[in-house]
Design a protein around this motif. Sequence first.
Motif, PDB file in Angstrom:
ATOM      1  N   LYS A 155      -1.168  13.991 -36.297  1.00  0.00           N
ATOM      2  CA  LYS A 155      -1.125  14.619 -37.129  1.00  0.00           C
ATOM      3  C   LYS A 155       0.725  15.375 -37.628  1.00  0.00           C
ATOM      4  CE  LYS A 155      -5.792  16.948 -37.959  1.00  0.00           C
ATOM      5  NZ  LYS A 155      -6.287  18.263 -37.866  1.00  0.00           N
ATOM      6  N   SER A 156       0.978  15.353 -37.299  1.00  0.00           N
ATOM      7  CA  SER A 156       3.038  15.329 -37.228  1.00  0.00           C
ATOM      8  C   SER A 156       3.241  14.196 -37.250  1.00  0.00           C
ATOM      9  CB  SER A 156       3.411  15.225 -35.525  1.00  0.00           C
ATOM     10  OG  SER A 156       3.057  15.765 -35.517  1.00  0.00           O
ATOM     11  N   LEU A 157       2.681  12.891 -37.703  1.00  0.00           N
ATOM     12  CA  LEU A 157       3.320  11.981 -38.725  1.00  0.00           C
ATOM     13  C   LEU A 157       3.500  12.008 -39.963  1.00  0.00           C
ATOM     14  CD1 LEU A 157       4.594   9.032 -38.236  1.00  0.00           C
ATOM     15  CD2 LEU A 157       2.436   7.733 -38.745  1.00  0.00           C
ATOM     16  N   ASP A 158       2.030  13.034 -40.807  1.00  0.00           N
ATOM     17  CA  ASP A 158       1.816  13.167 -41.874  1.00  0.00           C
ATOM     18  C   ASP A 158       2.660  13.607 -42.925  1.00  0.00           C
ATOM     19  OD1 ASP A 158      -1.076  11.576 -41.909  1.00  0.00           O
ATOM     20  OD2 ASP A 158      -2.029  13.582 -40.984  1.00  0.00           O
ATOM     21  N   GLU A 159       3.407  14.587 -41.377  1.00  0.00           N
ATOM     22  CA  GLU A 159       4.245  15.967 -42.595  1.00  0.00           C
ATOM     23  C   GLU A 159       5.530  14.844 -42.427  1.00  0.00           C
ATOM     24  OE1 GLU A 159       5.437  19.787 -40.428  1.00  0.00           O
ATOM     25  OE2 GLU A 159       4.031  19.178 -38.733  1.00  0.00           O
ATOM     26  N   ALA A 160       6.222  13.579 -41.756  1.00  0.00           N
ATOM     27  CA  ALA A 160       7.728  13.116 -41.531  1.00  0.00           C
ATOM     28  C   ALA A 160       7.797  12.568 -42.278  1.00  0.00           C
ATOM     29  CB  ALA A 160       7.376  12.573 -39.751  1.00  0.00           C
ATOM     30  N   ASP A 161       9.015  12.594 -42.374  1.00  0.00           N
ATOM     31  CA  ASP A 161       9.589  10.685 -43.559  1.00  0.00           C
ATOM     32  C   ASP A 161       9.498  10.034 -42.897  1.00  0.00           C
ATOM     33  OD1 ASP A 161       9.046  12.626 -45.593  1.00  0.00           O
ATOM     34  OD2 ASP A 161      11.308  13.854 -44.905  1.00  0.00           O
ATOM     35  N   VAL A 162      10.024  10.239 -41.953  1.00  0.00           N
ATOM     36  CA  VAL A 162      10.681   8.895 -40.785  1.00  0.00           C
ATOM     37  C   VAL A 162      10.102   9.108 -39.165  1.00  0.00           C
ATOM     38  CG1 VAL A 162      12.681   7.512 -39.750  1.00  0.00           C
ATOM     39  CG2 VAL A 162      12.391   8.331 -42.171  1.00  0.00           C
ATOM     40  N   CYS A 163       9.309   7.642 -39.170  1.00  0.00           N
ATOM     41  CA  CYS A 163       9.002   7.577 -37.614  1.00  0.00           C
ATOM     42  C   CYS A 163       9.662   7.093 -36.390  1.00  0.00           C
ATOM     43  CB  CYS A 163       8.059   7.548 -37.465  1.00  0.00           C
ATOM     44  SG  CYS A 163       7.066   6.143 -35.912  1.00  0.00           S
ATOM     45  N   ILE A 164      10.357   7.709 -35.639  1.00  0.00           N
ATOM     46  CA  ILE A 164      11.285   6.815 -34.477  1.00  0.00           C
ATOM     47  C   ILE A 164      10.501   6.676 -33.698  1.00  0.00           C
ATOM     48  CG2 ILE A 164      13.083   7.146 -33.079  1.00  0.00           C
ATOM     49  CD1 ILE A 164      14.688   9.727 -35.594  1.00  0.00           C
ATOM     50  N   LEU A 165      10.243   5.248 -33.142  1.00  0.00           N
ATOM     51  CA  LEU A 165       9.285   5.108 -32.423  1.00  0.00           C
ATOM     52  C   LEU A 165      10.268   4.127 -31.567  1.00  0.00           C
ATOM     53  CD1 LEU A 165       6.293   4.248 -31.029  1.00  0.00           C
ATOM     54  CD2 LEU A 165       6.824   1.996 -32.476  1.00  0.00           C
ATOM     55  N   MET A 166       9.844   5.216 -29.959  1.00  0.00           N
ATOM     56  CA  MET A 166      10.753   5.167 -28.551  1.00  0.00           C
ATOM     57  C   MET A 166       9.937   4.162 -28.066  1.00  0.00           C
ATOM     58  SD  MET A 166      12.777   8.717 -27.543  1.00  0.00           S
ATOM     59  CE  MET A 166      14.140   7.544 -27.121  1.00  0.00           C
ATOM     60  N   ILE A 167      10.740   3.252 -27.450  1.00  0.00           N
ATOM     61  CA  ILE A 167       9.997   1.991 -26.659  1.00  0.00           C
ATOM     62  C   ILE A 167      10.564   2.028 -25.298  1.00  0.00           C
ATOM     63  CG2 ILE A 167       9.751  -0.803 -26.755  1.00  0.00           C
ATOM     64  CD1 ILE A 167       8.816  -0.456 -29.675  1.00  0.00           C
ATOM     65  N   ASP A 168       9.983   1.574 -24.281  1.00  0.00           N
ATOM     66  CA  ASP A 168      10.668   1.403 -23.083  1.00  0.00           C
ATOM     67  C   ASP A 168      11.420   0.109 -23.233  1.00  0.00           C
ATOM     68  OD1 ASP A 168      10.930   0.842 -20.106  1.00  0.00           O
ATOM     69  OD2 ASP A 168       9.850   2.575 -19.529  1.00  0.00           O
ATOM     70  N   ALA A 169      12.860  -0.032 -22.700  1.00  0.00           N
ATOM     71  CA  ALA A 169      13.213  -1.545 -23.102  1.00  0.00           C
ATOM     72  C   ALA A 169      12.642  -2.258 -21.813  1.00  0.00           C
ATOM     73  CB  ALA A 169      14.391  -1.341 -22.697  1.00  0.00           C
ATOM     74  N   GLN A 170      12.007  -1.607 -20.819  1.00  0.00           N
ATOM     75  CA  GLN A 170      11.663  -2.071 -19.909  1.00  0.00           C
ATOM     76  C   GLN A 170      10.094  -2.859 -19.406  1.00  0.00           C
ATOM     77  OE1 GLN A 170      12.739   0.328 -15.695  1.00  0.00           O
ATOM     78  NE2 GLN A 170      11.760   1.423 -16.948  1.00  0.00           N
ATOM     79  N   THR A 171       9.776  -2.527 -20.780  1.00  0.00           N
ATOM     80  CA  THR A 171       7.970  -3.169 -21.089  1.00  0.00           C
ATOM     81  C   THR A 171       8.468  -3.842 -22.341  1.00  0.00           C
ATOM     82  OG1 THR A 171       6.765  -1.324 -21.879  1.00  0.00           O
ATOM     83  CG2 THR A 171       7.418  -1.448 -19.498  1.00  0.00           C
TER      84      THR A 171
END
Length: 337
Positions: A155-171
């Motif tokens: 639901k937090s995504l609904d109120e956001a303008d931009v999503c910073i999608l964090m990804i583990d570099a190891q996987t």
Amino acid sequence: DLEQDIAGLLRKYNKNVILTVNKVDNPQRLIQANEFYGMGFQNVCFISAISGSGTGELLEEIIKFIDAPAAPSTDGLPRLAILGQPNVGKSSLVNMLVGEERNIVTDIAGTTRDSLHSHYKLFQKEFIIIDTAGIRKKAKVNEDLEFYSVIRAVKSLDEADVCILMIDAQTSVEKQDLAILSMAEKKRKGVVLAINKWDLVKKETNTMKQMEEDIRRKVAPFKDVPVVFTSVKEKQRVFKVVELALQVHDNRKRVVDEKELNEKMLKSIEQFPHPSVRGQFLQIKKITQVPASSPTFIFEVNFPNDVRDSYRQFLDNKLRAHFNFTGVPLNIFFRKK
């Protein structure tokens, strides 16, 4: 009895008291619970902790006694939501940016339970950053508390303008990362891919370039998205993530001059026209950008229902080539001229 002794002790301190009676989960018990008014407290709430009944009224009573300072207005500020799988460094990023331990950081996945909002105002930049609970596959969400935390994260995504999608570099990019990206795209949010824990990756000459190519291949067709390799622990390219997210926010608000839009796009369409359909040529005569939360364009065409998906993608690519919409999903509609 013990309750009366505690009540007498509380009266000595002249504090606000809310008498809360639990296990009131049926009409019969509600009638019986009225005897607690005899304890002499003005504020009495009947609840059932197991079902949640009455807890809303209890919270309303509590709020009456809280003198919260007026919060500064954050209307109009960019809102950046940090999403990703558990234990990829979301809370560490927030703690570093705001300069305080807003969130508990451990190696245990699922530490963050609530979505936390932090107001950032430093170095001539101001925005709201939202840390969320890690989003894992449904089959792996085995606690009720974590289940509701994940719902709040979504639901937090609904109120956001931009999503910073964090990804583990190891996987690198996994199936669940693609699911989060797809969710952000469907909600028409801007996206930045932050590949964290870069310091733990064994590197060779072209490791970063090869991994970026692999990531863009996996996230296709939404390839026009910023990718930054970072290490929150080593404070490596952390502010680059923020700069890119704010740039994506600006891209999402971009309004193109209509004359320039038509000149450039109609020239591209003339060079690469839509294939004929049933012997008829599709003719696009005008493009209009309409007001919307994300960039939205209407193409006036003689046969709007016959436009192929491949040509829609071609128009999307050309809009991105002529104008800077990096990191932003585009809405393209066709209307009969």
